[in-house]
Design an enzyme around this catalytic site. Structure first.
Site, PDB file in Angstrom:
ATOM      1  N   ASN A  13       0.887  -1.168   0.000  1.00 45.20           N
ATOM      2  CA  ASN A  13       0.000   0.000   0.000  1.00 45.20           C
ATOM      3  C   ASN A  13       0.918   1.208   0.000  1.00 45.20           C
ATOM      4  OD1 ASN A  13      -1.857   2.010   0.464  1.00 45.20           O
ATOM      5  ND2 ASN A  13      -2.179   1.490   2.627  1.00 45.20           N
ATOM      6  N   TRP A  14       1.058   1.801  -1.179  1.00 39.82           N
ATOM      7  CA  TRP A  14       2.023   2.898  -1.304  1.00 39.82           C
ATOM      8  C   TRP A  14       1.552   4.184  -0.637  1.00 39.82           C
ATOM      9  CZ3 TRP A  14       4.061   2.730  -7.099  1.00 39.82           C
ATOM     10  CH2 TRP A  14       4.912   1.615  -7.241  1.00 39.82           C
ATOM     11  N   LYS A  15       0.260   4.296  -0.362  1.00 39.28           N
ATOM     12  CA  LYS A  15      -0.302   5.535   0.205  1.00 39.28           C
ATOM     13  C   LYS A  15      -0.002   6.706  -0.742  1.00 39.28           C
ATOM     14  CE  LYS A  15       0.141   3.369   4.659  1.00 39.28           C
ATOM     15  NZ  LYS A  15       0.211   3.493   6.110  1.00 39.28           N
ATOM     16  N   HIS A  98      -9.233   1.759   4.740  1.00 38.67           N
ATOM     17  CA  HIS A  98      -7.976   1.899   5.478  1.00 38.67           C
ATOM     18  C   HIS A  98      -8.165   2.875   6.639  1.00 38.67           C
ATOM     19  CE1 HIS A  98      -3.851   2.931   6.422  1.00 38.67           C
ATOM     20  NE2 HIS A  98      -3.520   1.782   5.870  1.00 38.67           N
ATOM     21  N   GLU A 100      -6.451   5.215   7.685  1.00 33.20           N
ATOM     22  CA  GLU A 100      -6.177   6.616   7.354  1.00 33.20           C
ATOM     23  C   GLU A 100      -7.387   7.262   6.690  1.00 33.20           C
ATOM     24  OE1 GLU A 100      -2.537   5.827   5.278  1.00 33.20           O
ATOM     25  OE2 GLU A 100      -1.629   5.246   7.184  1.00 33.20           O
ATOM     26  N   GLU A 170      -5.524  -4.512  10.649  1.00 32.71           N
ATOM     27  CA  GLU A 170      -4.467  -3.523  10.834  1.00 32.71           C
ATOM     28  C   GLU A 170      -4.714  -2.744  12.124  1.00 32.71           C
ATOM     29  OE1 GLU A 170      -2.378  -2.570   6.891  1.00 32.71           O
ATOM     30  OE2 GLU A 170      -3.986  -1.141   7.137  1.00 32.71           O
ATOM     31  N   SER A 216       3.342  -2.042  10.224  1.00 31.94           N
ATOM     32  CA  SER A 216       4.786  -2.148  10.422  1.00 31.94           C
ATOM     33  C   SER A 216       5.333  -3.550  10.143  1.00 31.94           C
ATOM     34  CB  SER A 216       5.186  -1.677  11.824  1.00 31.94           C
ATOM     35  OG  SER A 216       4.819  -0.314  12.004  1.00 31.94           O
ATOM     36  N   GLY A 237       2.830  -1.142   4.181  1.00 30.60           N
ATOM     37  CA  GLY A 237       2.967   0.266   3.837  1.00 30.60           C
ATOM     38  C   GLY A 237       4.416   0.614   3.552  1.00 30.60           C
ATOM     39  N   GLY A 238       5.098   1.134   4.553  1.00 36.19           N
ATOM     40  CA  GLY A 238       6.472   1.639   4.396  1.00 36.19           C
ATOM     41  C   GLY A 238       7.408   0.689   3.659  1.00 36.19           C
TER      42      GLY A 238
HETATM   43  P1  PGA Z   1       2.917   0.324   7.516  1.00 38.22           P
HETATM   44  O1  PGA Z   1       1.471   0.550   6.864  1.00 38.22           O
HETATM   45  O2  PGA Z   1       3.410  -1.006   6.984  1.00 38.22           O
HETATM   46  O3  PGA Z   1       3.747   1.469   7.031  1.00 38.22           O
HETATM   47  O4  PGA Z   1       2.731   0.284   8.998  1.00 38.22           O
HETATM   48  C1  PGA Z   1       0.570  -0.504   6.739  1.00 38.22           C
HETATM   49  C2  PGA Z   1      -0.707   0.013   6.146  1.00 38.22           C
HETATM   50  O5  PGA Z   1      -1.096   1.127   6.482  1.00 38.22           O
HETATM   51  O6  PGA Z   1      -1.362  -0.680   5.343  1.00 38.22           O
END
Ligand code: PGA
Length: 255
Positions: A13-15, A98, A100, A170, A216, A237-238
């Site tokens: 998930n590149w955001k 998500h 966010e 998550e 994470s 994500g990251g």
């Molecule tokens: P993260 O993000 O791996 O950077 O914690 C995960 C996500 O939001 O899907």
């Protein structure tokens, strides 16, 4: 628990990261590194990157996903993108709900449900996110909340449509914080989601649903997390912004 009934899915998930040219370069770098994967490999990218990402991923085992979808088929919804538009652009997956989007863009359990229905009705695979905040966990509401969010997201979804739905557990406190849930916490959270599906659809159906962990997950901890019986891959994500790290996670899920 029958982990072998389920296909692991590692989804990035590149955001709000990477321009179209950066997307192309990153996918080109990832392609050879994940070519031998024995799990499904997905990259969910910003809408503007979709054409470049679909083109770059052509002929590889990388599938492209979007990060959101509107729940109406068309109409006066300035700035929104429909499931049919995504589908025609070559998108196969879409992240829905998500944390966010719940936190910053007024996403609710109702709109998560409507988006999920819109996605599967258009032939997309939905990656539906659920998760508790730290406060909710400390108050002891994790199980109640995960079951509620899971069932709400799946309202009016048929058992047949469920085949195109992945749940991503998550925990909000673990997203982008570097604080990962322990493997046991991830397994337990995923187990609550599976129990909710069992309550709604029966245990046999619940055993077939892919449930990812996200928060994470990285090259170092992926092995231990995806080993857990209820953890069928991850939403990353990251670590999905780095080809090498992402490929190590894909390898962990391919064992
Ligand atoms: P993260 O993000 O791996 O950077 O914690 C995960 C996500 O939001 O899907």
């Amino acid at each position: 628990m029958k982990k072998e009934l389920r296909r692991a899915v590692i989804a990035g998930n590149w955001k709000m990261n990477n321009t179209p040219s950066q997307a192309k370069a990153l996918i080109e770098a990832m392609k050879p590194l994940v070519a031998d994967a024995d799990c499904d490999v997905v990259l969910c990218v910003p809408a503007i990157d979709i054409p470049a990402a679909v083109e770059a991923a052509k002929g590889s085992n990388i599938k492209i996903g979007a990060e959101n979808v509107h729940f109406k088929a068309s109409g006066a919804y300035t700035g929104e993108i429909s499931a049919d538009m995504l589908k025609e652009a070559g998108v196969e997956y879409v992240v829905i709900g998500h944390s966010e989007r719940r936190q910053y863009f007024a996403e609710t359990d109702q709109t998560v449900n409507l988006r999920t229905l819109a996605a599967v009705n258009a032939g997309l695979k939905a990656i539906v996110c659920v998760g508790e905040t730290l406060e909710q966990r400390e108050l002891g509401y994790t199980e109640t909340l995960l079951k509620y969010q899971t069932k709400m997201a799946l309202t009016n979804v048929t058992a047949d449509q469920l085949k195109n739905i992945i749940i991503a557990y998550e925990p909000v406190w673990a997203i982008g914080t570097g604080v990962t849930a322990t493997a046991d916490q991830a397994d337990e959270g995923n187990g609550f989601c599976r129990a909710a599906i069992a309550e709604a659809y029966g245990a046999d159906v619940a055993e077939t649903v892919t449930i990812q962990y996200g928060g994470s997950m990285n090259a170092k901890n992926a092995d231990e997390l995806v080993d857990k019986v209820n953890v069928d891959g991850g939403l990353i994500g990251g670590a999905s912004l780095k080809a090498e790290d992402f490929s190590i996670i894909v390898k962990a899920a391919s064992k």
